[in-house]
Design an enzyme around this catalytic site. Structure first.
Site, mmCIF file in Angstrom:
data_model
loop_
_atom_site.group_PDB
_atom_site.id
_atom_site.type_symbol
_atom_site.label_atom_id
_atom_site.label_comp_id
_atom_site.label_asym_id
_atom_site.label_seq_id
_atom_site.Cartn_x
_atom_site.Cartn_y
_atom_site.Cartn_z
ATOM 1 N NE ARG A 221 48.934 25.689 35.048
ATOM 2 C CZ ARG A 221 48.405 25.790 36.260
ATOM 3 N NH1 ARG A 221 47.471 26.697 36.498
ATOM 4 N NH2 ARG A 221 48.779 24.982 37.218
ATOM 5 N NE ARG B 277 44.907 34.621 33.622
ATOM 6 C CZ ARG B 277 44.298 33.731 34.419
ATOM 7 N NH1 ARG B 277 44.400 32.454 34.172
ATOM 8 N NH2 ARG B 277 43.595 34.148 35.440
ATOM 9 C CD GLU C 104 44.262 30.335 41.968
ATOM 10 O OE1 GLU C 104 43.285 30.747 41.300
ATOM 11 O OE2 GLU C 104 44.826 29.255 41.769
ATOM 12 C CB SER D 74 44.622 26.278 43.872
ATOM 13 O OG SER D 74 43.281 25.894 43.740
ATOM 14 N NE ARG E 179 48.989 34.115 39.478
ATOM 15 C CZ ARG E 179 47.754 33.731 39.186
ATOM 16 N NH1 ARG E 179 46.920 33.394 40.160
ATOM 17 N NH2 ARG E 179 47.339 33.689 37.938
#
Length: 427
Positions: A262, A277, A349, A352, A391
RNA sequence: GGAGAGAUGGCUGAGUGGUCGAAAGCGCUCCCCUGCUAAGGGAGUAAGGGCUUAUACCCCUUCGAGGGUUCGAAUCCCUCUCUCUCCGCCA
């Protein structure tokens, strides 16, 4: 894409639904275009019909040996009229399509209304945040002191938002991935898949990342451009592209481990420290392809599968329902799993899970033959992280840290770590 | 990278300018017949879209994709993609 018929017949209902996302949909503008489309489509198709009919008549006349000159003269300017009509129709259609491709999915009725993540609704928690009788460190310090997590090396090679891991820490991430895949395959009934990490634009159009979110993606400069997948949802969901399933073939459950890429455009300054991130991270993805009436239940099941991973790892987490302003573009409803991170003293998070209803299916023509009517109808697609491995690694490091800076290995991971029980400097 | 062959409906497979959305077979659905079984007879059977109260008519589009020629293209021309075979190279 949402159902164009619904958009046409009940644009105000659609606009109200979009308004819950904080989005302003110009109904008037849409209806004007739609009116033009209708007129031009009827006009174009009438002309085509005229052309087809006369072409057939010419053919018949010729077969009988009649003189076709007068017939040819009669259709002389038809071609130009048709070209003209077709190009105006095409222009309106393109404009309508670009509007429709830019519209998000319709939210389900039970999605709580709110502007941003602060309005997300916690629906349950599992476990309780660990209390340490020493000052808990974050994964960055823990990793650095172990000598296994190296952002300087990553920066030299690739710049910011990359990580280098060495030794047992790299091994631990691999163990997490193996454990998750094994659990989903043997306990949750998923089919493991290996998929391309480079995909073409139509695959991303199908899942909804394109055309609207191109800036979030990495793209190659080759003659036919490829995009690096931002999630395995893209290749897995596209398994259903252009397929009409038999009713008894569904549901289909797929899982895959892939790296995810990303660009993180627009997230400057957020989570710049550490491994939260990254431009590149590992994830185990879950995808369900189901009959439309099954999807609401399937979301609960899928979310449960992701939760099971955190439970087996004994990581405290909570489940939140995303509010209307926080639900992603393609989703009708989303649950986030947030894991407790002692280093940040926050839930973050880690998964999801979304029901995309028929939104992606319509874009990629994924259908199922209704057993009763015999007619094809759109399937529903769901996806969720099961879970994000990078994560999860952070969560294990921070939750399983010891006073001296070593890290205990969760018992379910020990078999994947050659039986080792902890990671310490030099281990 | 070089040479060749190919891509047609759920499947196999015909079709080189018109009456072809497309023969035939298989499969599937329904009906008939035969005591059961096996066999046989008949009918139907693509997707998307428009119009429409309508899953009724009617119309449009689609024979790998995109352009072109033509009154008319599955069929002719151009470009591309993919698949297969052989050679080369390579993990």
């Amino acid at each position: 894409m949402i159902d164009p018929k619904l958009l046409r017949q009940a644009p105000d209902d659609v606009a109200r639904n979009f308004a819950r996302r904080g989005m302003d949909f110009d109904v008037q503008r849409y209806l004007e275009l739609e009116e033009q489309r209708k007129t031009l489509q009827v006009e174009t198709e009438t002309l085509r019909n005229e052309r087809n009919t006369s072409a057939k008549n010419i053919g018949k006349a010729k077969a009988k040996g009649e003189d076709i000159e007068p017939l040819l003269a009669a259709v002389k300017d038809l071609g130009d009229r048709l070209d003209n009509s077709e190009s105006r129709f095409g222009a309106v259609q393109d404009e309508l399509q670009s509007i429709e491709l830019g519209l998000p999915n319709l939210l389900m009725d039970d999605v709580p209304v709110g502007d941003d993540e602060s309005a997300n609704v916690e629906i349950r928690t599992w476990g309780s945040p660990a209390r340490f009788d020493f000052d808990a460190q974050d994964h960055i310090d823990l990793g650095a002191k172990l000598g296994m997590l190296d952002f300087d090396a990553a920066a030299k090679i690739s710049g910011s938002r990359f990580a280098v891991m060495r030794g047992d820490l790299a091994h631990l991430q691999r163990a997490l991935i193996q454990f998750m895949l094994d659990t989903h395959v043997s306990e949750h009934g998923y089919v493991e898949a290996y998929v391309p990490y480079l995909v073409q634009d139509h695959a991303l159009l199908g899942t909804g990342q394109l055309p609207k979110f191109e800036e979030d993606l990495f793209k190659t400069t080759t003659e036919t451009p490829f995009y690096l997948i931002p999630t395995a949802e893209v290749p897995l969901t596209n398994f259903a592209r252009d397929v009409i399933f038999d009713a008894d073939q569904l549901p289909l459950l797929f899982t895959a481990h892939t790296p995810c890429f990303r660009s993180e455009a627009g997230s400057y300054g957020q989570d710049t420290r550490g491994m939260i991130r990254q431009h590149q991270f590992e994830k185990v993805e879950l995808v369900h392809l189901v009959a439309p009436e099954e999807s609401e239940q399937a979301l609960e099941v899928l979310t449960g599968h992701a939760e099971k991973i955190l439970q087996m790892l004994e990581l405290p987490y909570r489940v939140v329902t995303l509010c209307s302003g926080d639900v992603g573009f393609s989703a009708a409803k989303t649950y986030d799993l947030e894991v407790w991170l002692p280093g940040q003293q926050k839930y973050r998070e880690i998964s999801s899970c979304s029901n995309c209803t028929d939104f992606q299916a319509r874009r990629m023509k994924a259908r199922v033959r209704n057993a009763d009517t015999g007619k094809p109808e759109l399937i529903h697609t769901l996806n969720g992280s099961g879970v994000a491995a990078g994560r999860a690694l952070i969560a294990v490091m921070e939750n399983y840290q010891q006073a001296e800076g070593s890290i205990q290995i969760p018992s379910v991971l020990q078999p994947y770590m050659s039986g080792a029980t902890e990671i310490s400097r030099g281990s």
